[in-house]
Design a protein around this motif. Sequence first.
Motif, PDB file in Angstrom:
ATOM      1  N   SER A 112      -4.419   6.199 -51.548  1.00 56.36           N
ATOM      2  CA  SER A 112      -5.633   5.504 -51.999  1.00 56.36           C
ATOM      3  C   SER A 112      -5.366   4.012 -52.181  1.00 56.36           C
ATOM      4  CB  SER A 112      -6.163   6.135 -53.289  1.00 56.36           C
ATOM      5  OG  SER A 112      -5.169   6.098 -54.281  1.00 56.36           O
ATOM      6  N   ARG A 113      -4.144   3.685 -52.573  1.00 53.93           N
ATOM      7  CA  ARG A 113      -3.817   2.259 -52.693  1.00 53.93           C
ATOM      8  C   ARG A 113      -3.599   1.625 -51.327  1.00 53.93           C
ATOM      9  NH1 ARG A 113       0.782   1.116 -56.898  1.00 53.93           N
ATOM     10  NH2 ARG A 113       0.385  -0.977 -56.141  1.00 53.93           N
ATOM     11  N   PHE A 114      -2.970   2.383 -50.428  1.00 58.03           N
ATOM     12  CA  PHE A 114      -2.686   1.816 -49.106  1.00 58.03           C
ATOM     13  C   PHE A 114      -3.966   1.566 -48.309  1.00 58.03           C
ATOM     14  CE2 PHE A 114      -1.805   2.300 -44.550  1.00 58.03           C
ATOM     15  CZ  PHE A 114      -1.039   1.162 -44.392  1.00 58.03           C
ATOM     16  N   ARG A 115      -4.910   2.502 -48.392  1.00 53.72           N
ATOM     17  CA  ARG A 115      -6.155   2.377 -47.610  1.00 53.72           C
ATOM     18  C   ARG A 115      -6.845   1.029 -47.821  1.00 53.72           C
ATOM     19  NH1 ARG A 115      -6.996   8.246 -48.051  1.00 53.72           N
ATOM     20  NH2 ARG A 115      -7.381   8.021 -50.276  1.00 53.72           N
ATOM     21  N   ASP A 116      -6.750   0.476 -49.022  1.00 53.39           N
ATOM     22  CA  ASP A 116      -7.457  -0.764 -49.348  1.00 53.39           C
ATOM     23  C   ASP A 116      -6.673  -2.031 -49.017  1.00 53.39           C
ATOM     24  OD1 ASP A 116      -9.540   0.710 -50.304  1.00 53.39           O
ATOM     25  OD2 ASP A 116      -8.799   0.750 -52.372  1.00 53.39           O
ATOM     26  N   ARG A 117      -5.430  -1.875 -48.613  1.00 51.39           N
ATOM     27  CA  ARG A 117      -4.652  -3.087 -48.284  1.00 51.39           C
ATOM     28  C   ARG A 117      -5.258  -3.748 -47.052  1.00 51.39           C
ATOM     29  NH1 ARG A 117       0.367  -3.519 -51.146  1.00 51.39           N
ATOM     30  NH2 ARG A 117       0.675  -5.386 -49.920  1.00 51.39           N
ATOM     31  N   ARG A 118      -5.184  -5.069 -47.013  1.00 50.38           N
ATOM     32  CA  ARG A 118      -5.789  -5.791 -45.903  1.00 50.38           C
ATOM     33  C   ARG A 118      -4.746  -6.555 -45.105  1.00 50.38           C
ATOM     34  NH1 ARG A 118     -11.487  -6.508 -46.475  1.00 50.38           N
ATOM     35  NH2 ARG A 118     -12.184  -5.254 -48.242  1.00 50.38           N
ATOM     36  N   ASP A 119      -5.010  -6.687 -43.798  1.00 48.14           N
ATOM     37  CA  ASP A 119      -4.104  -7.491 -42.972  1.00 48.14           C
ATOM     38  C   ASP A 119      -4.496  -8.965 -43.096  1.00 48.14           C
ATOM     39  OD1 ASP A 119      -6.276  -7.960 -41.336  1.00 48.14           O
ATOM     40  OD2 ASP A 119      -5.552  -6.732 -39.658  1.00 48.14           O
ATOM     41  N   ALA A 120      -3.826  -9.823 -42.333  1.00 47.30           N
ATOM     42  CA  ALA A 120      -4.046 -11.270 -42.456  1.00 47.30           C
ATOM     43  C   ALA A 120      -5.473 -11.663 -42.098  1.00 47.30           C
ATOM     44  CB  ALA A 120      -3.046 -12.018 -41.583  1.00 47.30           C
ATOM     45  N   ASP A 121      -6.165 -10.816 -41.311  1.00 46.13           N
ATOM     46  CA  ASP A 121      -7.550 -11.112 -40.945  1.00 46.13           C
ATOM     47  C   ASP A 121      -8.554 -10.450 -41.879  1.00 46.13           C
ATOM     48  OD1 ASP A 121      -6.741 -12.601 -38.736  1.00 46.13           O
ATOM     49  OD2 ASP A 121      -6.536 -10.786 -37.510  1.00 46.13           O
ATOM     50  N   GLY A 122      -8.050  -9.818 -42.935  1.00 45.78           N
ATOM     51  CA  GLY A 122      -8.951  -9.184 -43.895  1.00 45.78           C
ATOM     52  C   GLY A 122      -9.369  -7.766 -43.517  1.00 45.78           C
ATOM     53  N   VAL A 123      -8.787  -7.222 -42.456  1.00 48.49           N
ATOM     54  CA  VAL A 123      -9.146  -5.862 -42.034  1.00 48.49           C
ATOM     55  C   VAL A 123      -8.432  -4.851 -42.941  1.00 48.49           C
ATOM     56  CG1 VAL A 123      -9.047  -4.168 -40.149  1.00 48.49           C
ATOM     57  CG2 VAL A 123      -9.408  -6.601 -39.641  1.00 48.49           C
ATOM     58  N   PRO A 124      -9.170  -3.953 -43.609  1.00 47.06           N
ATOM     59  CA  PRO A 124      -8.509  -2.965 -44.459  1.00 47.06           C
ATOM     60  C   PRO A 124      -7.739  -1.943 -43.621  1.00 47.06           C
ATOM     61  CG  PRO A 124     -10.914  -2.971 -44.779  1.00 47.06           C
ATOM     62  CD  PRO A 124     -10.624  -3.833 -43.596  1.00 47.06           C
ATOM     63  N   ALA A 125      -6.651  -1.431 -44.213  1.00 50.09           N
ATOM     64  CA  ALA A 125      -5.846  -0.438 -43.503  1.00 50.09           C
ATOM     65  C   ALA A 125      -6.703   0.741 -43.077  1.00 50.09           C
ATOM     66  CB  ALA A 125      -4.685   0.018 -44.384  1.00 50.09           C
ATOM     67  N   ALA A 126      -7.630   1.153 -43.943  1.00 52.87           N
ATOM     68  CA  ALA A 126      -8.483   2.305 -43.616  1.00 52.87           C
ATOM     69  C   ALA A 126      -9.209   2.076 -42.290  1.00 52.87           C
ATOM     70  CB  ALA A 126      -9.491   2.546 -44.735  1.00 52.87           C
ATOM     71  N   ARG A 127      -9.724   0.861 -42.092  1.00 51.53           N
ATOM     72  CA  ARG A 127     -10.468   0.600 -40.859  1.00 51.53           C
ATOM     73  C   ARG A 127      -9.526   0.560 -39.642  1.00 51.53           C
ATOM     74  NH1 ARG A 127     -13.363  -4.902 -40.168  1.00 51.53           N
ATOM     75  NH2 ARG A 127     -13.864  -4.582 -42.367  1.00 51.53           N
ATOM     76  N   ALA A 128      -8.331  -0.013 -39.844  1.00 51.81           N
ATOM     77  CA  ALA A 128      -7.364  -0.064 -38.736  1.00 51.81           C
ATOM     78  C   ALA A 128      -6.982   1.354 -38.294  1.00 51.81           C
ATOM     79  CB  ALA A 128      -6.127  -0.844 -39.157  1.00 51.81           C
ATOM     80  N   TYR A 129      -6.773   2.241 -39.257  1.00 52.35           N
ATOM     81  CA  TYR A 129      -6.414   3.624 -38.918  1.00 52.35           C
ATOM     82  C   TYR A 129      -7.578   4.310 -38.212  1.00 52.35           C
ATOM     83  CZ  TYR A 129      -1.825   3.704 -41.091  1.00 52.35           C
ATOM     84  OH  TYR A 129      -0.496   3.484 -41.353  1.00 52.35           O
ATOM     85  N   ALA A 130      -8.803   4.101 -38.752  1.00 54.72           N
ATOM     86  CA  ALA A 130      -9.971   4.743 -38.144  1.00 54.72           C
ATOM     87  C   ALA A 130     -10.162   4.263 -36.705  1.00 54.72           C
ATOM     88  CB  ALA A 130     -11.217   4.448 -38.978  1.00 54.72           C
ATOM     89  N   SER A 131      -9.920   2.971 -36.472  1.00 51.30           N
ATOM     90  CA  SER A 131     -10.146   2.448 -35.119  1.00 51.30           C
ATOM     91  C   SER A 131      -9.116   2.991 -34.142  1.00 51.30           C
ATOM     92  CB  SER A 131     -10.128   0.918 -35.127  1.00 51.30           C
ATOM     93  OG  SER A 131      -8.812   0.459 -35.331  1.00 51.30           O
ATOM     94  N   ALA A 132      -7.993   3.491 -34.669  1.00 51.22           N
ATOM     95  CA  ALA A 132      -6.982   4.104 -33.795  1.00 51.22           C
ATOM     96  C   ALA A 132      -7.186   5.633 -33.715  1.00 51.22           C
ATOM     97  CB  ALA A 132      -5.586   3.801 -34.321  1.00 51.22           C
ATOM     98  N   GLY A 133      -8.295   6.104 -34.276  1.00 50.07           N
ATOM     99  CA  GLY A 133      -8.607   7.528 -34.179  1.00 50.07           C
ATOM    100  C   GLY A 133      -7.944   8.378 -35.251  1.00 50.07           C
TER     101      GLY A 133
END
Length: 419
Positions: free
Chosen positions: A152-173
């Motif tokens: 739950s803590r990791f999902r909300d972490r953001r990359d340098a462009d502000g993209v949350p980890a949750a979205r990055a994982y979802a975009s990779a399926g």
Amino acid sequence: VTAGSVRAGEARHAFERCWEPLAAIGRDAGGGYHRLSFTRADLAARAWFTEQAAARDLALETDRNGNQWAWWGQPGPGAVVTGSHLDSVPGGGAYDGPLGVVSAFLAVDRLRESGARPVRPIAVVNFTDEEGGRFAVACVGSRLLTGALDPSRFRDRRDADGVPAARAYASAGIDPDGIGADPEMLARIGVFVELHVEQGRSLVHSGAPVGVAAAVWPHGRWRLDLRGVGNHAGTTALADRHDPVLPMATAVLAARAAAEGAAAAGQPAVATVGRVTVDPGAMNGIAERARLWLDARAPREGTVRGIVARVERETAHAARAHGVAFDVVEESWSGRVDFGTDLRTTVAAAVAGIHGAAPILPTGAGHDAAVLAAHVPSAMLFVRNPTGVSHSPAEHADPADCVAGVTALTAVLEDLACR
Ligand SMILES: [Zn+2]
């Protein structure tokens, strides 16, 4: 030409065939690699993994945390798992990670060619986001799998462009709600052996192509926040300044001095400030805020804590002198990991049977194998790196040493899975 040298030539060709398509992925003009997790380059490296599994008729599985597994034999408990990671730091080298995955596939090939019959399943693994280059948490795939990282803590972490980890994982399926501890997958791992390029020069000094890991040093990362008062660089008298860059400079130098002090007292240690930010960053202005990240490592936890305490003390003193507010946050901590001696002895004996006595080396670098070692017997093989440079385009391993690594790993897998 002797039979032996023909075999060596074949082994080298086999290495190059597997290596070259991967080595082309995510490489910049200067030879540096940019394979941050779930970026286009990382996805291409993952596609390479899928192709390698398919070419060998290994059953591909992507677990809930995005780790890729290629199974030889029925997936199940007691598996002999080998592999590493395919992601890189920004501007990283070719070998850190990929060498272990390529060597794993080639070791499977060698075992098959030799007619070996594993009595336990063998899996090649690509752990997701080992470097933490995107979300600033290292060993994400193995730490989520083992429950060492709170999803739950990791999902909300953001990359340098502000993209949350949750979205990055979802975009990779990968369903971000499904990430986290995976006891079923963990229970399948009987042993884990990770081959890795050495990130230092111990093997150069000992004249051996392949070594075995003894322990991973305790290490951590601390963020130092310094808050002053932004002002004009031309009109603000020195006495009226609250310049956070000055105590920042103290912190950088204190880190180096503290590590040298530990080494002089017989405790090898390293301390590094590899990232600083100064805001707002005007060339003609006194900064309002400065931040730096301190990375410290040593064989003993007390040594690391002592270095950080000294940096904190000296920085606090300088901050007070300049009227700057100072705060420290521990962003990560990994305790010392000693690889189990039973497996290490087995692995070292298998390597020694091929290349002669294998040096047993400690390392200051973290790895997925160190994360897994808390749960399953784990071991590491290191392959000689002539310059010792890593996390840089200059990172290198000679082709002959890469082949020596494959041969050693093959012997280890045969020992662990075939008898
Ligand atoms: Zn690595």
